[in-house]
Design a protein around this motif. Structure first.
Motif, PDB file in Angstrom:
ATOM      1  N   ASP A 194       0.175  12.346   2.761  1.00 14.86           N
ATOM      2  CA  ASP A 194       0.156  10.943   3.138  1.00 14.86           C
ATOM      3  C   ASP A 194      -0.746  10.102   2.230  1.00 14.86           C
ATOM      4  N   ASP A 242       4.636  11.867   4.859  1.00 16.30           N
ATOM      5  CA  ASP A 242       3.401  11.377   5.500  1.00 16.30           C
ATOM      6  C   ASP A 242       2.608  12.530   6.112  1.00 16.30           C
ATOM      7  N   GLU A 283       1.949  10.911  -2.359  1.00 15.41           N
ATOM      8  CA  GLU A 283       2.544   9.568  -2.391  1.00 15.41           C
ATOM      9  C   GLU A 283       1.453   8.518  -2.590  1.00 15.41           C
ATOM     10  N   MET A 284       1.856   7.323  -3.022  1.00 20.04           N
ATOM     11  CA  MET A 284       0.940   6.184  -3.202  1.00 20.04           C
ATOM     12  C   MET A 284      -0.202   6.475  -4.156  1.00 20.04           C
TER      13      MET A 284
HETATM   14 MG    MG Z   1       3.613   6.879   3.989  1.00 24.71          MG
END
Ligand code: MG
Ligand code: C2E
Ligand code: MG
Ligand code: MG
Length: 286
Positions: A203, A181, A237-238
């Motif tokens: 993040d 993050d 990420e994501m």
């Molecule tokens: Mg996260």
């Protein structure tokens, strides 16, 4: 009337507060049994190396399969585990399970696979944590270099004078460290420089806006440049869309993880994907 209306709201509020407290107590009591009753399960989400177009790692994500409440996600029970001290047993279970699975995959011939495990702030402020990691590694025979511990930026920055020596002890075991993050935990650059880490994990909040928001694009680009200058690899990420993957790759991002390539999978589902190894990169990157 307005007064009656106000009363209803208070009653509603009380009812939902009570439901919350009841759920919390239930989670707290039943989490103690969950480990023994085999209700915890790890899902694995592939991490794709953009330079090579293949899966080089997975992140282990914890799920609690509750017989009546169904699947409970970690954000609902990890904070309770942290408050009650159960987090130690939970983390030990997660590490054991991830290392055991990693060893099995390694022995079956799946190459180059890293397994990342999320570590709570409580653990990286616990002097006994390195020996817990060491025990899991020797009990399972998993190669320490293939184990990566994810520490969120905010927990790493909570008590850095304590965490930095602890990180060195973990590094001495041979494991890899990453900052999860990254970008949301008000990083102190002086400390960041002193963390013996291998990877920054951008993040998701920036990643999700990287193609639509100029500021997020600038922040992502600056973090990638900084990470590379510090000799760290950078993972996003994501990552959900093709445009995001292409933009991240163009900026030099090393790895991506997210729904674009795969959601978190059961060990069995993940194994099939790992056997294939290669993934289809967006056309613009081929
Ligand atoms: Mg996260
Ligand atoms: P995290 O480590 O930042 O994990 C990323 C979260 O994003 C995961 O949620 C994952 O399922 C979700 N995700 C992955 N790809 C995408 C995507 O493309 N789009 C969107 N919108 N979401 C995506 P999950 O599994 O619910 O985990 C939430 C958090 O719980 C994790 O955040 C991590 O901090 C914590 N956690 C998970 N497993 C463990 C564990 O074993 N131990 C501890 N201490 N914490 C854990
Ligand atoms: Mg993580
Ligand atoms: Mg994360």
């Amino acid at each position: 009337s307005a007064k009656a209306h106000g009363c209803n709201i208070i009653q509603l509020y009380n009812a939902s507060l009570r439901a919350n407290i009841e759920e919390r107590i239930r989670i707290e009591t039943e989490l103690r049994q969950a480990i023994k009753r085999n209700q915890l399960q790890l899902y694995y989400q592939p991490q794709v190396d953009l330079h090579r177009g293949c899966v080089t790692g997975v992140e282990a994500l914890l799920r609690w399969q509750h017989p009546e409440l169904g699947t409970i996600l970690p954000n609902r029970f990890i904070p309770i585990a942290e408050d009650t001290g159960l987090i130690r047993q939970v983390t030990e279970w997660v590490l054991q399970e991830a290392c055991k699975q990693g060893k099995t995959w390694q022995e079956s011939g799946i190459e180059m696979l890293q397994i990342a495990v999320n570590i709570s702030a409580k653990q990286i402020n616990d002097v006994a944590f390195p020996s817990l990691v060491s025990r899991c590694l020797s009990a399972t025979g998993f190669d320490p270099e293939r184990l990566e511990l994810e520490i969120t930026e905010s927990s790493a920055m909570e008590n850095p004078d304590f965490t930095i020596p602890l990180m060195h002890l973990l590094k001495a075991l041979g494991v890899k460290l990453s900052i999860d993050d990254f970008g949301t935990g008000y990083s102190n650059m002086y400390y960041l420089k002193s963390f013996p880490v291998d990877k920054l994990k951008l993040d998701g909040s920036f990643v999700q806006e990287v193609t639509t928001d100029k500021c997020s694009h600038a922040i992502v680009s600056a973090i990638i440049t900084m990470g590379q200058a510090l000799g760290l690899s950078v993972i996003a990420e994501m990552t959900e869309t093709e445009d995001q993957v292409v933009t991240l790759a163009e900026q030099g991002c090393d790895l991506v993880q997210g729904f674009y390539f795969s959601k978190p999978l059961t060990a069995l589902e993940c194994e099939k994907l790992l056997w294939k190894g290669a993934v289809a990169l967006p056309k613009a990157l081929q």
